[in-house]
Scaffold this active site. Structure first.
Site, PDB file in Angstrom:
ATOM      1  N   SER A   1      14.180   2.563  24.222  1.00  8.76           N
ATOM      2  CA  SER A   1      13.186   3.506  24.275  1.00  8.76           C
ATOM      3  C   SER A   1      11.877   2.841  24.202  1.00  8.76           C
ATOM      4  O   SER A   1      11.664   1.798  24.060  1.00  8.76           O
ATOM      5  CB  SER A   1      13.414   4.287  22.590  1.00  8.76           C
ATOM      6  OG  SER A   1      14.604   4.790  22.636  1.00  8.76           O
TER       7      SER A   1
ATOM      8  N   LEU B   1      11.437   2.120  17.098  1.00 11.24           N
ATOM      9  CA  LEU B   1      12.262   2.875  18.183  1.00 11.24           C
ATOM     10  C   LEU B   1      13.135   2.004  18.743  1.00 11.24           C
ATOM     11  O   LEU B   1      13.004   0.788  18.891  1.00 11.24           O
ATOM     12  CB  LEU B   1      10.859   3.016  19.358  1.00 11.24           C
ATOM     13  CG  LEU B   1      10.119   4.158  19.131  1.00 11.24           C
ATOM     14  CD1 LEU B   1       8.699   4.100  20.292  1.00 11.24           C
ATOM     15  CD2 LEU B   1      10.786   5.522  19.563  1.00 11.24           C
ATOM     16  N   ASP B   2      14.379   2.283  19.260  1.00  8.94           N
ATOM     17  CA  ASP B   2      15.120   1.293  19.731  1.00  8.94           C
ATOM     18  C   ASP B   2      15.019   0.509  20.830  1.00  8.94           C
ATOM     19  O   ASP B   2      14.051   0.900  21.517  1.00  8.94           O
ATOM     20  CB  ASP B   2      16.619   2.064  19.765  1.00  8.94           C
ATOM     21  CG  ASP B   2      16.548   3.093  20.859  1.00  8.94           C
ATOM     22  OD1 ASP B   2      16.346   2.766  22.101  1.00  8.94           O
ATOM     23  OD2 ASP B   2      17.439   4.241  20.713  1.00  8.94           O
ATOM     24  N   TYR B   3      15.990  -0.367  21.046  1.00  7.35           N
ATOM     25  CA  TYR B   3      15.449  -1.545  22.354  1.00  7.35           C
ATOM     26  C   TYR B   3      15.284  -0.797  23.550  1.00  7.35           C
ATOM     27  O   TYR B   3      14.298  -1.126  24.505  1.00  7.35           O
ATOM     28  CB  TYR B   3      16.670  -2.301  22.253  1.00  7.35           C
ATOM     29  CG  TYR B   3      16.686  -3.210  23.152  1.00  7.35           C
ATOM     30  CD1 TYR B   3      15.648  -4.347  23.204  1.00  7.35           C
ATOM     31  CD2 TYR B   3      17.577  -3.512  24.313  1.00  7.35           C
ATOM     32  CE1 TYR B   3      15.713  -5.421  24.190  1.00  7.35           C
ATOM     33  CE2 TYR B   3      17.516  -4.361  25.377  1.00  7.35           C
ATOM     34  CZ  TYR B   3      16.754  -5.526  25.400  1.00  7.35           C
ATOM     35  OH  TYR B   3      16.492  -6.557  26.176  1.00  7.35           O
TER      36      TYR B   3
END
Length: 237
Positions: free
Chosen positions: A107, A103-105
């Protein structure tokens, strides 16, 4: 359940499968006191005694964790920018686990971590199509036509981005909330879909992977997956 001897050695952290095969051919591996040189030999991890160079080999305990990832955490073990990582939220003795996908930073939401490489592969490889559900809070008004484009598929950066389903939970001119289900989960896929429509995702939460829901797991907290949940995630594939 029996497994190939070289897989057992790899799972125990003794050597890679290829190196394990070489150990077997060199006569360095014994099972229940007998030297084994035949590739493909199977062992029962619960009952057979395996030794390499006379030293006992024990199967590494598999760990399966569900974590509610907070925003502003990265999924890497180390970050060159000094940002916090999700591994800081786990017990130190679980240093061998890795995230299943990312999951990106910015999210948040459900993410799995494990030291079982086969489990991770089955949940991330596109051919298995494990479904993941997201709720996106978007700045601006999302129209039904946009959602139809997402389910039909759009191209961005040479990649086809496609949602299996997408529907509005609520909307106004200032903000829309959309639930989407994806089968692959390409890099920043949900955000890129909305960016293609000149809209910005302000909050993105993953709420479900396969049949496992985030539920009441609080942000920053983790729990181990049950045997039934692990079976559910792998038996559908």
């Amino acid at each position: 359940m029996s497994v190939r001897l070289q897989k057992f050695l790899a799972d125990a952290g003794v050597a890679s499968r290829r190196a394990g095969e070489q150990f077997i051919l060199e006569g360095r591996v014994s099972v229940n006191g007998d030297v084994v040189r035949l590739l493909g030999t199977k062992v029962d991890p619960d009952h057979d005694r395996v030794q390499v160079d006379g030293k006992p080999v024990r199967e590494k305990r598999k760990v399966y964790v569900a974590l509610h990832k907070p925003v502003k955490f990265v999924c890497s073990h180390k970050d060159e920018l000094g940002r916090r990582t999700i591994y800081e939220l786990l017990p130190k003795e679980w240093s061998s686990v890795s995230s299943v996908g990312r999951l990106d930073y910015n999210s948040e939401g459900l993410i799995f971590l494990t030291n079982d490489g086969q489990f991770a592969l089955r949940l991330t490889h596109p051919r298995y199509g494990v479904r993941k559900r997201y709720i996106a809070t978007v700045e601006g008004e999302v129209t039904p036509e946009m959602l139809r484009r997402f389910t039909q598929g759009i191209f961005d950066g040479g990649e086809k981005l496609k949602a299996l389903s997408a529907h509005l939970i609520s909307k106004s001119r200032a903000k829309s909330v959309v639930e989407m289900e994806l089968g692959e989960g390409k890099n920043r896929e949900v955000r890129r879909m909305f960016e293609s429509q000149n809209l910005t995702v302000k909050r993105l939460e993953r709420t479900q992977i396969g049949k496992i829901k985030l539920g009441e797991l609080k942000m920053g907290k983790w729990r181990t997956l049950t045997a039934a949940e692990i079976k559910t995630l792998t038996s559908d594939l």
